[in-house]
Design a protein around this motif. Structure first.
Motif, PDB file in Angstrom:
ATOM      1  N   ARG A  42     -27.951 -37.467  -8.267  1.00  0.00           N
ATOM      2  CA  ARG A  42     -28.201 -37.302  -6.827  1.00  0.00           C
ATOM      3  C   ARG A  42     -27.221 -36.288  -6.238  1.00  0.00           C
ATOM      4  NH1 ARG A  42     -30.990 -40.618  -3.446  1.00  0.00           N
ATOM      5  NH2 ARG A  42     -30.944 -42.274  -5.026  1.00  0.00           N
ATOM      6  N   PHE A  43     -27.764 -35.294  -5.537  1.00  0.00           N
ATOM      7  CA  PHE A  43     -26.934 -34.338  -4.812  1.00  0.00           C
ATOM      8  C   PHE A  43     -26.458 -35.030  -3.534  1.00  0.00           C
ATOM      9  CE2 PHE A  43     -30.368 -31.457  -6.677  1.00  0.00           C
ATOM     10  CZ  PHE A  43     -29.670 -31.278  -7.871  1.00  0.00           C
ATOM     11  N   ILE A  67     -32.443 -35.647  -7.429  1.00  0.00           N
ATOM     12  CA  ILE A  67     -32.870 -36.034  -6.088  1.00  0.00           C
ATOM     13  C   ILE A  67     -31.775 -35.666  -5.088  1.00  0.00           C
ATOM     14  CG2 ILE A  67     -31.946 -38.403  -6.258  1.00  0.00           C
ATOM     15  CD1 ILE A  67     -34.492 -39.314  -4.717  1.00  0.00           C
ATOM     16  N   GLY A  68     -32.152 -35.344  -3.876  1.00  0.00           N
ATOM     17  CA  GLY A  68     -31.179 -34.993  -2.848  1.00  0.00           C
ATOM     18  C   GLY A  68     -30.781 -36.197  -2.011  1.00  0.00           C
ATOM     19  N   ILE A 118     -32.258 -33.521   2.655  1.00  0.00           N
ATOM     20  CA  ILE A 118     -32.116 -32.183   2.071  1.00  0.00           C
ATOM     21  C   ILE A 118     -32.069 -32.331   0.560  1.00  0.00           C
ATOM     22  CG2 ILE A 118     -30.650 -30.128   1.880  1.00  0.00           C
ATOM     23  CD1 ILE A 118     -29.544 -30.844   4.654  1.00  0.00           C
ATOM     24  N   PHE A 119     -32.786 -31.472  -0.147  1.00  0.00           N
ATOM     25  CA  PHE A 119     -32.710 -31.497  -1.608  1.00  0.00           C
ATOM     26  C   PHE A 119     -31.450 -30.768  -2.062  1.00  0.00           C
ATOM     27  CE2 PHE A 119     -34.044 -29.839  -5.885  1.00  0.00           C
ATOM     28  CZ  PHE A 119     -34.004 -31.066  -6.518  1.00  0.00           C
ATOM     29  N   ALA A 137     -37.998 -34.161 -10.773  1.00  0.00           N
ATOM     30  CA  ALA A 137     -37.358 -33.843  -9.500  1.00  0.00           C
ATOM     31  C   ALA A 137     -38.111 -34.533  -8.367  1.00  0.00           C
ATOM     32  CB  ALA A 137     -37.321 -32.341  -9.264  1.00  0.00           C
ATOM     33  N   ALA A 138     -37.361 -35.105  -7.448  1.00  0.00           N
ATOM     34  CA  ALA A 138     -37.920 -35.716  -6.242  1.00  0.00           C
ATOM     35  C   ALA A 138     -37.336 -34.959  -5.056  1.00  0.00           C
ATOM     36  CB  ALA A 138     -37.567 -37.196  -6.180  1.00  0.00           C
TER      37      ALA A 138
END
Length: 260
Positions: A17-18, A54-55, A59-60, A99-100
């Protein structure tokens, strides 16, 4: 101290997760290192079937931290180090990547998706690749993968013209598998991972390898892009683009021709 990357493993899915919302999840060298380490360890773990990017905070990923580019341009540094090692790792990953995407994906926040096997996005998502606008060139192998995935015309539009793509346009172009609500986004990705987890693991790995084909050309393109990108960071065009960004003004590339 937090790196801005949160990693967890649950039901066979490793979530990367970002989590740097104060910088719109822009990536810096420690974050690249954390992602690389997670991909390598997850690929080697029997507890991991797939990786999920995932972000957070709607925001991603806003791409590479612009301040990192400015510093590299100032010192003459190339992309060698955490950034390039991350890009190389994307080619070597053996397990499916999902990717989500919710919100904006800029730069690497878009080109990363070309390496993913499944991409889900919300209707509020958007994709921008402003490399040429920054005086640079496409990266992450996108100059090879985008034309293959989207066709030359749409790849040129995204990577050279710098045209923003909506979620629907990205789906039509083959970059996004499905558009779902923000509430369903993570669950949709987890359900896909659960389906993968129920498949025979050897057959899954072989099928993915066959679909991806020979990755030597991709690895070579990433190296070529990185060499050019590194040189371009210290070019007058990139210097003007970065200065304009930091000064919140439009770049004036014409003055470079005038010798101003």
């Amino acid at each position: 101290m937090s790196t801005g990357i949160e990693v967890s493993i649950n039901d066979g899915l490793q979530t990367i997760r970002f989590a740097r919302p104060e910088k719109k999840n822009a990536l810096n060298p420690p974050m690249y290192t954390a992602i690389t380490e997670a991909l390598v360890s997850g690929d080697a773990s029997a507890d991991v079937v797939a990786h999920l990017f995932i972000g957070s905070g709607g925001i991603f990923c806003a791409g590479n931290d612009i301040n990192d580019f400015v510093e590299r341009a100032r010192t003459g540094a190339t992309l060698e180090g955490p950034v390039l090692e991350f890009l190389r790792t994307l080619v070597r990953v053996q397990k499916p990547m999902i990717a989500a995407v919710d919100g904006l994906g800029v730069g690497i926040g878009t080109t990363l998706l070309f390496h993913c096997d499944l991409v889900y996005a919300t209707r509020d998502s958007g994709f921008i690749a402003p490399f040429v606008d920054l005086g640079a060139v496409p990266e992450a192998g996108s100059s090879l993968l985008a034309p293959q995935r989207m066709g030359y015309a749409r790849a040129f539009e995204l990577l050279v013209l710098g045209e923003p793509f909506t979620a629907e346009r990205a789906r039509e172009a083959g970059l996004v598998n499905a558009i779902v609500s923000a509430e369903e986004l993570e669950e949709t990705a987890r359900k896909a991972a659960a389906r993968l987890a129920r498949k025979p693991p050897e057959a899954l790995a072989i099928a993915r390898r066959l679909l991806r084909g020979d990755t030597r050309a991709l690895a070579q393109r990433i190296e070529e892009e990185a060499r050019i990108f590194g040189k371009r960071l210290s070019s007058p065009e990139a210097q003007e683009a970065f200065a304009a960004f930091l000064e919140k003004r439009a770049p004036d590339f014409a003055k470079l021709k005038r010798g101003a």
